[in-house]
Scaffold this motif. Structure first.
Motif, PDB file in Angstrom:
ATOM      1  N   ALA A   1       0.830  -1.209   0.000  1.00 20.32           N
ATOM      2  CA  ALA A   1       0.000   0.000   0.000  1.00 20.32           C
ATOM      3  C   ALA A   1       0.859   1.251   0.000  1.00 20.32           C
TER       4      ALA A   1
ATOM      5  N   ALA B   1      -0.361   5.104  -1.343  1.00 20.77           N
ATOM      6  CA  ALA B   1      -1.428   5.380  -0.380  1.00 20.77           C
ATOM      7  C   ALA B   1      -0.913   6.291   0.728  1.00 20.77           C
TER       8      ALA B   1
ATOM      9  N   ARG C   1      -2.733   8.106   6.286  1.00 21.48           N
ATOM     10  CA  ARG C   1      -4.075   8.006   6.860  1.00 21.48           C
ATOM     11  C   ARG C   1      -4.824   6.813   6.282  1.00 21.48           C
ATOM     12  N   ARG C   2      -4.703   6.613   4.966  1.00 24.50           N
ATOM     13  CA  ARG C   2      -5.390   5.483   4.332  1.00 24.50           C
ATOM     14  C   ARG C   2      -4.781   4.153   4.791  1.00 24.50           C
TER      15      ARG C   2
ATOM     16  N   PHE D   1      -6.120   3.606   8.516  1.00 30.03           N
ATOM     17  CA  PHE D   1      -7.558   3.394   8.715  1.00 30.03           C
ATOM     18  C   PHE D   1      -8.170   2.406   7.724  1.00 30.03           C
ATOM     19  N   ARG D   2      -7.550   2.243   6.562  1.00 29.70           N
ATOM     20  CA  ARG D   2      -8.135   1.358   5.555  1.00 29.70           C
ATOM     21  C   ARG D   2      -7.510  -0.026   5.550  1.00 29.70           C
ATOM     22  N   HIS D   3      -6.251  -0.126   5.956  1.00 31.26           N
ATOM     23  CA  HIS D   3      -5.555  -1.408   5.848  1.00 31.26           C
ATOM     24  C   HIS D   3      -5.191  -2.020   7.205  1.00 31.26           C
TER      25      HIS D   3
ATOM     26  N   PRO E   1      -8.660  -2.270  10.206  1.00 27.61           N
ATOM     27  CA  PRO E   1      -9.655  -3.350  10.016  1.00 27.61           C
ATOM     28  C   PRO E   1      -9.176  -4.721  10.466  1.00 27.61           C
TER      29      PRO E   1
ATOM     30  N   THR F   1     -10.163  -5.265  14.100  1.00 31.21           N
ATOM     31  CA  THR F   1     -11.547  -5.042  14.488  1.00 31.21           C
ATOM     32  C   THR F   1     -12.045  -6.076  15.482  1.00 31.21           C
TER      33      THR F   1
END
Length: 398
Positions: A294, A299, A302-303, A306-308, A311, A314
């Motif tokens: 990424a 990327a 921030r991405r 929070f995106r990789h 999650p 979680t």
């Protein structure tokens, strides 16, 4: 088809019926094959739910927690009386059991009622006692009772259950030293005691993820500063710090302002454990292939975070939060019980337990300990739920 041929079809996974011409000896193998195919195409959420559903105690905890939050959401409707209304004729009124089978001269039928009790005073000891009479107080579902303001928005009179005669009073959990209905007070206390856990954990979640993520992702000086902050917070004696901060609250503050500050105080220590866990997972993941890919793909940080990266945490975060909520509930209950948390006229389980601090309450009104039973039930339910979610977080290990 014979009865013996029907049984394997009923055992098909997830209620899937087998063909009518399936031989009996082939039915288990076909059912197992269908089950494997269903698992192979299932999503991560479906696998997690199936693994969680097999945890019986976790399912029971989920139902109990759902019921408690439902009671707190509709407290005005469920409570049969105003929790702050005093009744000098019902001081330390004992609990009344609901009977459902009503036997009269006209026959027997299902009609809920409680036996009426008369208040008497011993002429020698002057002690107040309650004697059961032969008179019945009949109850009805969705009956009219005392006025209340539902969610503080509109006036209503309907209650989940009420007396047929509005002037009659009954006490399922008894009454306290001021004649206030304990059942109504426990129901209203559920709203604050259960919500303070959610609010406190929400604050801890933001602090833990933000500071733990920054510490693990950037490392270096940022990691050193945040870790020293966590160590400083963990080195503080928890109970004395809570007591000192709670005692510093001005007594003139409104109830909801006190509630908000108590929530902040309880959250000051709760975020450190989650922060350390997030930091450790970020340190382990920041050099993984999917993060490096990424980053090479352009990327933003921030991405990537929070995106990789988040999650993948979680399931662990959810399990940690379900185990942290009961700690928040116990903290608020302990502070309020010691008189340094929420204060009357606020109603919480801790405030109600404060009424049972003296020997007179223990000897004359043991039902004042009922809020403590609700605390135990709520904490156990959250612990069972957290255990189930932790086990279901990795469904492939089942």
């Amino acid at each position: 088809m014979s009865n013996s041929a029907k049984d394997p079809a009923l055992d098909a996974p997830h209620g899937t019926a087998l063909p009518a011409d399936t031989p009996v000896h082939d039915a288990p193998a076909i059912a197992a094959e269908r089950d494997m195919d269903r698992v192979a195409i299932a999503s991560q959420a479906q696998l997690t739910w199936w693994a969680f559903r097999r945890h019986k105690l976790a399912m029971a905890g989920l139902w109990v927690i759902g019921l408690l939050y439902l009671l707190s959401l509709f407290a005005e409707f469920v409570a049969p009386a105003d929790p702050t209304r005093q009744n000098r004729r019902a001081i330390y009124h004992p609990p009344q059991m609901i009977h459902f089978i009503d036997s009269t001269e006209d026959g027997t039928r299902i009609r809920p009622y409680v036996w009426k009790m008369d208040r008497q005073r011993d002429p020698q000891s002057l002690k107040i006692t309650y004697v059961q009479t032969e008179e019945k107080i009949y109850l009805t579902l969705f009956g009219k009772g005392e006025d209340y303001k539902f969610w503080g928005l509109w006036n209503a009179q309907r209650h989940l259950f009420a007396t047929v005669e509005p002037r009659e009073k009954f006490f399922l959990f008894g009454a306290d030293r001021l004649g206030r209905d304990m059942f109504s007070r426990v129901i209203y206390g559920t709203r604050i005691s259960m919500s303070i856990g959610l609010v406190g954990v929400a604050i801890s979640l933001v602090l833990g993820i933000a500071l733990g993520g920054l510490s693990g992702y950037y490392g270096g000086r940022v990691d050193m500063v945040i870790q020293r902050l966590i160590e400083f917070v963990l080195s503080l004696p928890t109970i004395p710090i809570w007591l000192a901060l709670a005692a510093a609250l001005p007594p003139s503050w409104p109830i909801y302002q006190q509630y908000f500050v108590i929530t902040l105080i309880v959250s000051l220590v709760g975020w450190t454990e989650l922060g350390r866990v997030v930091r450790g997972r970020f340190l382990a993941m920041k050099n993984d292939d999917f993060v490096i890919a990424a980053r090479l793909d352009g990327a933003s940080e921030r991405r990537i975070i929070f995106r990789h990266m988040l999650p993948s945490l979680t399931s662990h975060i959810i399990a940690s939060l379900t185990l942290a909520i009961p700690l928040m509930i116990l903290a608020e209950t302990g502070l309020s019980f010691l008189g340094l948390g929420l204060q009357p006229p606020a109603i919480s389980w801790g405030v109600l337990l404060k009424e049972a601090q003296n020997i007179v309450s223990i000897s004359q009104a043991p039902w004042l300990f009922i809020p403590g039973g609700f605390v135990v039930i709520a904490v156990l339910a959250f612990n069972f739920l957290g255990d189930g979610m932790r086990d279901a977080a990795d469904p492939y290990a089942q």
